[in-house]
Motif scaffolding. Structure first.
Motif, short mmCIF file in Angstrom:
data_model
loop_
_atom_site.label_atom_id
_atom_site.label_comp_id
_atom_site.label_asym_id
_atom_site.label_seq_id
_atom_site.Cartn_x
_atom_site.Cartn_y
_atom_site.Cartn_z
N GLY A 8 -1.63 8.48 -6.29
CA GLY A 8 -2.20 9.57 -7.08
C GLY A 8 -2.52 10.81 -6.27
N SER A 9 -2.48 10.66 -4.94
CA SER A 9 -2.77 11.81 -4.06
C SER A 9 -1.54 12.72 -3.90
CB SER A 9 -3.20 11.31 -2.68
OG SER A 9 -2.16 10.53 -2.12
N GLY A 10 -0.38 12.26 -4.37
CA GLY A 10 0.87 13.00 -4.14
C GLY A 10 1.09 14.12 -5.15
N LEU A 11 2.29 14.66 -5.11
CA LEU A 11 2.64 15.82 -5.94
C LEU A 11 2.44 15.56 -7.44
CD1 LEU A 11 4.00 18.60 -6.40
CD2 LEU A 11 6.21 17.49 -6.11
N ILE A 12 3.11 14.53 -7.94
CA ILE A 12 3.02 14.25 -9.38
C ILE A 12 1.63 13.70 -9.72
CG2 ILE A 12 3.96 12.86 -11.27
CD1 ILE A 12 6.69 12.88 -9.76
N GLY A 13 1.14 12.80 -8.86
CA GLY A 13 -0.15 12.15 -9.12
C GLY A 13 -1.30 13.14 -9.20
N LEU A 30 -5.49 4.26 -6.37
CA LEU A 30 -5.30 3.21 -5.38
C LEU A 30 -4.50 3.85 -4.25
CD1 LEU A 30 -5.86 0.22 -4.93
CD2 LEU A 30 -3.83 -0.31 -6.25
N THR A 31 -5.05 3.82 -3.04
CA THR A 31 -4.49 4.62 -1.96
C THR A 31 -4.53 3.84 -0.64
OG1 THR A 31 -4.91 6.62 -0.65
CG2 THR A 31 -6.78 5.72 -1.81
N ARG A 32 -3.74 4.31 0.32
CA ARG A 32 -3.76 3.62 1.62
C ARG A 32 -4.99 4.00 2.43
NH1 ARG A 32 1.49 5.93 3.69
NH2 ARG A 32 0.57 7.62 2.48
N SER A 33 -5.56 5.16 2.18
CA SER A 33 -6.82 5.50 2.85
C SER A 33 -7.68 6.33 1.91
CB SER A 33 -6.55 6.26 4.15
OG SER A 33 -5.95 7.47 3.86
N ASP A 46 -3.58 -2.30 1.15
CA ASP A 46 -2.69 -2.37 2.30
C ASP A 46 -1.59 -3.36 1.90
OD1 ASP A 46 -1.35 -2.86 4.63
OD2 ASP A 46 -3.14 -3.13 5.86
N TRP A 47 -0.56 -2.79 1.29
CA TRP A 47 0.45 -3.67 0.68
C TRP A 47 1.17 -4.52 1.73
CZ3 TRP A 47 5.53 -2.75 2.11
CH2 TRP A 47 5.82 -1.49 2.63
N LYS A 48 1.23 -4.02 2.96
CA LYS A 48 1.93 -4.81 3.99
C LYS A 48 1.15 -6.09 4.28
CE LYS A 48 4.37 -0.94 5.92
NZ LYS A 48 4.52 0.08 6.91
N HIS A 65 2.44 3.85 -11.61
CA HIS A 65 2.86 3.51 -10.25
C HIS A 65 3.74 4.62 -9.66
CE1 HIS A 65 3.81 1.25 -6.76
NE2 HIS A 65 5.02 0.85 -7.14
N LEU A 66 3.13 5.42 -8.79
CA LEU A 66 3.86 6.55 -8.17
C LEU A 66 4.03 6.35 -6.67
CD1 LEU A 66 1.91 9.50 -9.90
CD2 LEU A 66 4.15 8.59 -10.55
N ALA A 67 3.36 5.36 -6.10
CA ALA A 67 3.36 5.21 -4.64
C ALA A 67 4.76 4.92 -4.10
CB ALA A 67 2.41 4.10 -4.24
N HIS A 82 14.04 0.05 4.57
CA HIS A 82 13.16 -1.04 4.13
C HIS A 82 11.84 -0.49 3.62
CE1 HIS A 82 15.43 -4.57 5.01
NE2 HIS A 82 15.68 -4.18 6.24
N GLU A 83 11.30 0.50 4.35
CA GLU A 83 10.01 1.09 3.97
C GLU A 83 10.12 1.76 2.59
OE1 GLU A 83 7.26 1.01 6.02
OE2 GLU A 83 5.92 2.44 5.00
N ILE A 84 11.23 2.47 2.38
CA ILE A 84 11.43 3.17 1.10
C ILE A 84 11.43 2.16 -0.06
CG2 ILE A 84 13.17 4.43 -0.26
CD1 ILE A 84 13.75 6.08 2.31
N SER A 87 7.87 -0.12 -0.10
CA SER A 87 6.65 0.60 -0.48
C SER A 87 6.60 0.84 -1.99
CB SER A 87 6.56 1.94 0.27
OG SER A 87 7.66 2.76 -0.04
N ARG A 88 7.72 0.66 -2.66
CA ARG A 88 7.74 0.77 -4.12
C ARG A 88 7.72 -0.61 -4.79
NH1 ARG A 88 9.96 5.10 -1.90
NH2 ARG A 88 9.59 7.09 -2.97
N VAL A 89 8.54 -1.51 -4.24
CA VAL A 89 8.73 -2.82 -4.89
C VAL A 89 7.61 -3.80 -4.53
CG1 VAL A 89 10.28 -4.81 -4.99
CG2 VAL A 89 11.23 -2.49 -5.00
N THR A 164 13.32 10.24 -12.54
CA THR A 164 12.89 11.63 -12.36
C THR A 164 13.88 12.44 -11.52
OG1 THR A 164 10.67 10.71 -12.44
CG2 THR A 164 10.86 12.97 -11.64
N GLY A 165 14.09 13.69 -11.96
CA GLY A 165 14.91 14.62 -11.18
C GLY A 165 14.06 15.30 -10.12
N VAL A 166 14.63 16.28 -9.45
CA VAL A 166 13.90 17.01 -8.40
C VAL A 166 12.75 17.78 -9.05
CG1 VAL A 166 14.09 18.85 -6.68
CG2 VAL A 166 15.98 17.24 -7.00
N VAL A 167 11.53 17.49 -8.60
CA VAL A 167 10.35 18.12 -9.21
C VAL A 167 10.13 19.49 -8.55
CG1 VAL A 167 7.87 17.93 -9.60
CG2 VAL A 167 9.32 15.89 -9.77
N LEU A 168 10.12 20.53 -9.39
CA LEU A 168 9.92 21.89 -8.88
C LEU A 168 8.46 22.28 -9.01
CD1 LEU A 168 13.05 23.70 -10.42
CD2 LEU A 168 12.88 22.43 -8.27
#
Ligand SMILES: NC(=O)c1ccc[n+]([C@@H]2O[C@H](COP(=O)([O-])OP(=O)(O)OC[C@H]3O[C@@H](n4cnc5c(N)ncnc54)[C@H](OP(=O)(O)O)[C@@H]3O)[C@@H](O)[C@H]2O)c1
Length: 301
Positions: A8-13, A30-33, A46-48, A65-67, A82-84, A87-89, A164-168
């Protein structure tokens, strides 16, 4: 309604959170920090380590779910790939396991996905939701991502996936990378310039998440792209026009980007046109269906 947003801290969130709060809807992140930008409760995971602050689910009715690790942030080494994906799945699976274990009565689970599902194929085809996924890295990632969202059907949630397409957006996201050279007066289309760039204005994507949360009729997958098609040349030229900049240089040759970015360069050198038809038929109203209007809002307001 109480909405739990991951990433939720990101662009769309951030944009979605503001809109939900404006509508007096309770939001938690829900955030990593934990860092509260919006004066709302934030919970850590800490999903890892498969760790999650279970308090985050208290009273939650809907999950967005935007993370996910930034797709174009770093070169695609095996480790980054793997991270990409994980971190989603793995995050979605962790959420699902907890929702099931704690018997949280979730009404809806709305997940981001990408138009990369259709692959970067540079064909004339316009892809719609019924089309099959491609088989490159990003397409496969989208398939795993969407499959992990479908898990939530098992707990009776309405599942929606937004390709989602490229968010402007102003000073954020992909546009800041694309407009840098234009602002310096050295902008030029990339490769042939004819590769499709499905796009959507930040206002519309945030509002789409809001509408999807509100309206139970939304189910399954939707292309979250504006109705007007654009290619790389049109996007670059329209940015230049909006910024009153001249474009006089030849296109940047593909090999330059391939040499610098490797496989990652495919996301700018190739592209597929994607249809907004299903979304329009659902009754969704775009505030910015036309590229020039979207860019004028971003650069001139
Ligand atoms: N923006 C676009 O053009 C676009 C296009 C298509 C699809 N999407 C997808 O839509 C989703 C949201 O997009 P966005 O532009 O808002 O993304 P964003 O600005 O990059 O934000 C994503 C959030 O995910 C969390 N995150 C980052 N790396 C992570 C990692 N390794 N593990 C777990 N969480 C991580 C971060 O939140 P915390 O720091 O709070 O944990 C970050 O704020 C993403 O999954 C993205 O791929 C975006």
């Amino acid at each position: 309604m109480k909405v739990l947003i991951t990433g939720g801290s990101g662009l769309i969130g951030s944009s979605l959170t503001k809109q939900l709060l404006d509508e007096d809807i309770e939001v938690v992140h829900l955030t990593r920090s934990a860092h509260s930008k919006f004066g709302i409760k934030t919970y850590e995971w800490d999903w890892k380590q498969k760790k999650i602050d279970e308090n985050c689910f208290q009273g939650v009715t809907d999950i967005v779910h935007l993370a996910g690790a930034g797709i174009a942030d770093k070169p695609w080494t095996m480790r980054r790939k793997h991270e990409i994906i994980q971190s989603r799945v793995n995050t979605a699976k962790l959420l699902f396991d907890k929702v099931k274990e704690l018997q949280i009565p979730i009404k809806s689970y709305i997940s981001a996905s990408g138009i990369g599902y259709y692959g970067a194929v540079n064909s004339d085809k316009v892809f719609s939701e019924q089309d099959k996924s491609h088989d490159d890295f990003i397409a496969k990632s989208c398939v795993y991502w969407e499959n992990s969202a479908d898990l939530f059907q098992e707990v009776g949630a309405r599942v929606v996936k937004l390709r989602t397409g490229v968010v402007l957006a102003k000073n954020k996201g992909a546009l800041t990378k694309i407009d840098k050279t234009v602002k310096l007066g050295i902008g030029a289309p990339i490769g042939t310039g004819k590769q499709a760039v499905p796009w959507i204005h930040i206002h519309d994507i945030a509002n789409l998440y809001y509408q999807v949360l509100q309206n139970k009729e939304y189910k399954g997958v939707y292309n979250a792209v504006a109705p007007e098609f654009a290619d790389n040349e049109m996007l670059t030229k329209t940015i230049a026009k909006t910024l009153n900049k001249k474009m006089f240089l030849p296109n940047v040759p593909s090999f330059v980007l391939r040499t610098i970015y490797g496989e990652l360069s495919d996301i700018v050198l190739k592209g597929s046109s994607v249809s907004a038809e299903k979304l329009l038929k659902s009754g969704f109203e775009f505030k910015y269906p036309i590229l020039i209007d979207a860019l004028e809002n971003i650069y001139k307001k």
